[in-house]
Structure formats: structure tokens, C-alpha cells
Design an enzyme around this catalytic site. Sequence first.
Site, PDB file in Angstrom:
ATOM      1  N   GLY A  14     -18.127  11.922  -7.906  1.00 42.69           N
ATOM      2  CA  GLY A  14     -18.059  11.012  -6.760  1.00 42.69           C
ATOM      3  C   GLY A  14     -19.433  10.743  -6.166  1.00 42.69           C
ATOM      4  N   SER A 108     -15.987  14.007   7.886  1.00 46.36           N
ATOM      5  CA  SER A 108     -16.351  12.600   8.045  1.00 46.36           C
ATOM      6  C   SER A 108     -16.451  12.292   9.532  1.00 46.36           C
ATOM      7  CB  SER A 108     -15.249  11.753   7.421  1.00 46.36           C
ATOM      8  OG  SER A 108     -15.257  10.445   7.959  1.00 46.36           O
ATOM      9  N   SER A 109     -17.220  11.249   9.851  1.00 45.04           N
ATOM     10  CA  SER A 109     -17.341  10.883  11.267  1.00 45.04           C
ATOM     11  C   SER A 109     -16.051  10.252  11.802  1.00 45.04           C
ATOM     12  CB  SER A 109     -18.510   9.923  11.475  1.00 45.04           C
ATOM     13  OG  SER A 109     -18.329   8.758  10.711  1.00 45.04           O
ATOM     14  N   CYS A 110     -15.096   9.898  10.909  1.00 47.70           N
ATOM     15  CA  CYS A 110     -13.859   9.288  11.409  1.00 47.70           C
ATOM     16  C   CYS A 110     -12.885  10.310  11.973  1.00 47.70           C
ATOM     17  CB  CYS A 110     -13.198   8.441  10.333  1.00 47.70           C
ATOM     18  SG  CYS A 110     -12.480   9.406   9.029  1.00 47.70           S
ATOM     19  N   TYR A 137      -6.735   9.762   6.578  1.00 52.68           N
ATOM     20  CA  TYR A 137      -7.892  10.512   6.073  1.00 52.68           C
ATOM     21  C   TYR A 137      -8.395  11.483   7.150  1.00 52.68           C
ATOM     22  CZ  TYR A 137     -12.585  10.999   4.026  1.00 52.68           C
ATOM     23  OH  TYR A 137     -13.746  11.483   3.482  1.00 52.68           O
ATOM     24  N   LYS A 141      -8.837  15.578   7.048  1.00 51.44           N
ATOM     25  CA  LYS A 141     -10.151  16.218   7.218  1.00 51.44           C
ATOM     26  C   LYS A 141     -10.142  17.192   8.398  1.00 51.44           C
ATOM     27  CE  LYS A 141     -12.566  14.578   3.832  1.00 51.44           C
ATOM     28  NZ  LYS A 141     -13.114  15.501   2.813  1.00 51.44           N
ATOM     29  N   HIS A 180     -16.324   0.672   0.844  1.00 54.73           N
ATOM     30  CA  HIS A 180     -16.839   0.588   2.211  1.00 54.73           C
ATOM     31  C   HIS A 180     -17.715  -0.659   2.334  1.00 54.73           C
ATOM     32  CE1 HIS A 180     -15.675   4.886   2.414  1.00 54.73           C
ATOM     33  NE2 HIS A 180     -15.353   4.524   3.631  1.00 54.73           N
ATOM     34  N   ARG A 210     -22.197   0.599  13.041  1.00 57.90           N
ATOM     35  CA  ARG A 210     -22.069   1.745  12.135  1.00 57.90           C
ATOM     36  C   ARG A 210     -23.451   2.335  11.855  1.00 57.90           C
ATOM     37  NH1 ARG A 210     -17.586   0.841  13.289  1.00 57.90           N
ATOM     38  NH2 ARG A 210     -15.732   0.608  11.981  1.00 57.90           N
ATOM     39  N   ASP A 270     -11.499  -4.755  12.456  1.00 60.61           N
ATOM     40  CA  ASP A 270     -12.841  -4.278  12.805  1.00 60.61           C
ATOM     41  C   ASP A 270     -12.948  -2.759  12.672  1.00 60.61           C
ATOM     42  OD1 ASP A 270     -14.364  -6.488  13.346  1.00 60.61           O
ATOM     43  OD2 ASP A 270     -13.929  -6.515  15.494  1.00 60.61           O
TER      44      ASP A 270
HETATM   45  P1  GDP Z   1     -15.011   2.203   8.485  1.00 58.77           P
HETATM   46  O1  GDP Z   1     -16.433   2.573   8.875  1.00 58.77           O
HETATM   47  O2  GDP Z   1     -14.127   3.375   8.310  1.00 58.77           O
HETATM   48  O3  GDP Z   1     -14.443   1.188   9.438  1.00 58.77           O
HETATM   49  O4  GDP Z   1     -15.049   1.558   7.021  1.00 58.77           O
HETATM   50  P2  GDP Z   1     -15.682   0.287   6.288  1.00 58.77           P
HETATM   51  O5  GDP Z   1     -17.017   0.630   5.749  1.00 58.77           O
HETATM   52  O6  GDP Z   1     -14.651  -0.142   5.287  1.00 58.77           O
HETATM   53  O7  GDP Z   1     -15.819  -0.880   7.372  1.00 58.77           O
HETATM   54  C1  GDP Z   1     -16.824  -0.896   8.336  1.00 58.77           C
HETATM   55  C2  GDP Z   1     -16.833  -2.208   9.053  1.00 58.77           C
HETATM   56  O8  GDP Z   1     -17.345  -3.231   8.203  1.00 58.77           O
HETATM   57  C3  GDP Z   1     -15.463  -2.722   9.548  1.00 58.77           C
HETATM   58  O9  GDP Z   1     -15.644  -3.322  10.813  1.00 58.77           O
HETATM   59  C4  GDP Z   1     -15.121  -3.776   8.498  1.00 58.77           C
HETATM   60  O10 GDP Z   1     -14.232  -4.773   8.981  1.00 58.77           O
HETATM   61  C5  GDP Z   1     -16.517  -4.372   8.234  1.00 58.77           C
HETATM   62  N1  GDP Z   1     -16.635  -5.130   6.989  1.00 58.77           N
HETATM   63  C6  GDP Z   1     -17.187  -6.371   6.872  1.00 58.77           C
HETATM   64  N2  GDP Z   1     -17.110  -6.821   5.626  1.00 58.77           N
HETATM   65  C7  GDP Z   1     -16.520  -5.842   4.896  1.00 58.77           C
HETATM   66  C8  GDP Z   1     -16.190  -5.726   3.516  1.00 58.77           C
HETATM   67  O11 GDP Z   1     -16.390  -6.632   2.696  1.00 58.77           O
HETATM   68  N3  GDP Z   1     -15.615  -4.544   3.115  1.00 58.77           N
HETATM   69  C9  GDP Z   1     -15.358  -3.532   4.001  1.00 58.77           C
HETATM   70  N4  GDP Z   1     -14.810  -2.389   3.538  1.00 58.77           N
HETATM   71  N5  GDP Z   1     -15.652  -3.621   5.314  1.00 58.77           N
HETATM   72  C10 GDP Z   1     -16.227  -4.759   5.757  1.00 58.77           C
END
Ligand code: GDP
Length: 314
Positions: A14, A108-110, A137, A141, A180, A210, A270
Site C-alpha cells: 500500500g 487517521s486524522s478523520c 473508517y 480506527k 483521494h 486539507r 465537501d
Molecule cells: P477526505 O479528506 O476524507 O474528505 O477525502 P478526499 O481526499 O476524498 O476529499 C477531500 C476533499 O477534496 C473533499 O472536499 C472532496 O469533495 C474534494 N475533491 C475535489 N475533487 C475531488 C476528486 O476528484 N476526488 C476526491 N476524492 N475528492 C475531491
Amino acid sequence: MQPQSRIYVAGHRGLVGSAIYRQLQQQGYTNVITATRQELDLRDELAVRRWFDQQQPEYVFLAAAKVGGILANATYPVDFLQDNLQIQTNVIAHSFRTGVKKLLFLGSSCIYPKFAPQPIKEEYLLTGALEPTNQWYAVAKIAGIKLCQAYRQQYGWSAICAMPTNLYGPGDNFDLQTSHVLPALIRKFHEAKVQGQPQVTVWGTGTPRREFLYVDDLADACIFLMQHYDDPEIINVGTGEDLSIKELAALVQKIVGYQGEIVYDTSKPDGTPRKLLDISRLQALGWQAQTPLALGIEKTYEWYLAHAQGCTKA
Ligand code: GDP
């Protein structure tokens, strides 16, 4: 941990596990053991029991997990909750039973509440409701953290828990449905550039913030913690800086060299508005991330160009 110690990296194929494996090799650890998913299904308790009886590792990095982005979590809730509970319980229990000296569990931070004050301190765990999009998830965790703390309390066992922020880097998942945001943006901008598309669609409003940590930096932190940290409290691993998805999209667009327009699909979630980790506990121990975000994205894009194109389906 000595250079010849028997070290098991669970999840070495991974994103995180492969980075820990690389880093251990680079730092001169010569006795690192691994098992592929075909050789050992970590959800299978009996198989894990037998494997630990045979292999007898001394140190364990538990980087095996079912992971994915915001959509994957919502689509496969059983996998995210059940697979992770099984994997972590099996590895933790049989590590302890067979005399592993120390185990590092990756969270994880979530795990933190959706509306936690920012930056998020370790003690905010379980002070509020979770973000629904990744609750499955997160609950798994949190159970893993509690299991490590329980083993320490009941048996005095050295199990430590590191909480990384959002990760990215070589070996990431570039599948647009399950990845992600950062690898998704690299792929979207690259394909739009190559195919001459006028627009790239970014999910959500672009306003969530983020924090992104290059996975080789996380691997370095994990080895550092294995050497220098032995405490029941969880410890955050991040860079201390975040940016909006809109700013991230602009940065990735520039690095990939895409000239078109960005549009936002607000029918997509979001997720949590912000999750910046407070990293003062880790900084106080003397560790800091080394890779600036732009450099990390460049390296990840290079990796994508060399390895990932065409390997994943849209
Ligand atoms: P999170 O940090 O657990 O929310 O995971 P993600 O990395 O999947 O998403 C982070 C943020 O990026 C969220 O607000 C998503 O809506 C946004 N985002 C924008 N475009 C994308 C995309 O193409 N893929 C994903 N996974 N997230 C996206």
C-alpha cells in the site's frame, strides 16, 4: 529497534506500507519481513495466527487497511468498518501473543470530530460527532487506538498510535472513483491536458481545507516514533499547514501544465470543512516534515507518468 531486528511491515504493497518498507531499507534495516495479500489475508484470524507463530517478528508497523476517498467510504461502508476491524484486531492480538516487542498502529486524522477546533490536538478525540462521509473508517480506527491502549493498560505492552493527516505520494491510488483528492487531481489535469479537454471538474465547492503529508515523510516519522516514542497517547503526524481544495487544484494544475478551466461539481460532498492537525507533540520530540507540497506533487506526478497511466480505469 536494531538494524538486524525482525521487522514486519503489514500492508507493504500500500501507499504507507511501501514507503515504510523503502525507508527501512534505506536506513539499513536488513531483516524486514512482508507478506502479500495472496500469502496472508489479514482478515483471516487463523491464517494470521499461523503466520505469526511461524514468522515471530520483533517489531510491527501496522499499515494494512482498507482505505479510500470520500466516495469509496460512502459506497463500501461494510468493507471500511469490518475489514479494518478484522485486520487490526488480528494483527494486534497475534503480535502481542507471539511476543512482539513494539507495535505501531496507523490511524487517521478523520478519527477526530467533524467540528473539532483547529488545529486539532490529540485530546480532541471522542469529544464530538464524526464526519458522516468517513465514519465507518473512523470508527474502526478509533477501535484500533483503544485496543492498543487497552493492551498497554492491561499488559503493559508497547503499542503506539500515530495519526497521519491526508497522505499522498508514489504508489497512490489514481482510480477516480475510489482515490483521494490529490491523486485524483493529478490524473484529471493530466488526462485533460493530453486529450485537450477545455474543462476539469473538481468535486464539491473547493472551500474545504486539507493538510497533505508526503508519504516518505510519514514513513520517516513512523521509524522515528518506533525509536523515540512509547506512550499511551496518540500522536499526530502532519506538516502543520493546510490549503483549500481550490488552492490545491490551482497548484496541481500548474505542476501538470494544464491550460483549461476548472469547474466545481457541488452535487459531490465537501466532507469535513477543515482538518489541520496540531503537531506540537511530535515537534517537541524533534521531528519535522521535509518535503514541501509543490515538490511532493512533482514527485508524485513523475511517479504517475512512469507507473500509473493506463493502469487504472476512469
Ligand atoms: P477526505 O479528506 O476524507 O474528505 O477525502 P478526499 O481526499 O476524498 O476529499 C477531500 C476533499 O477534496 C473533499 O472536499 C472532496 O469533495 C474534494 N475533491 C475535489 N475533487 C475531488 C476528486 O476528484 N476526488 C476526491 N476524492 N475528492 C475531491
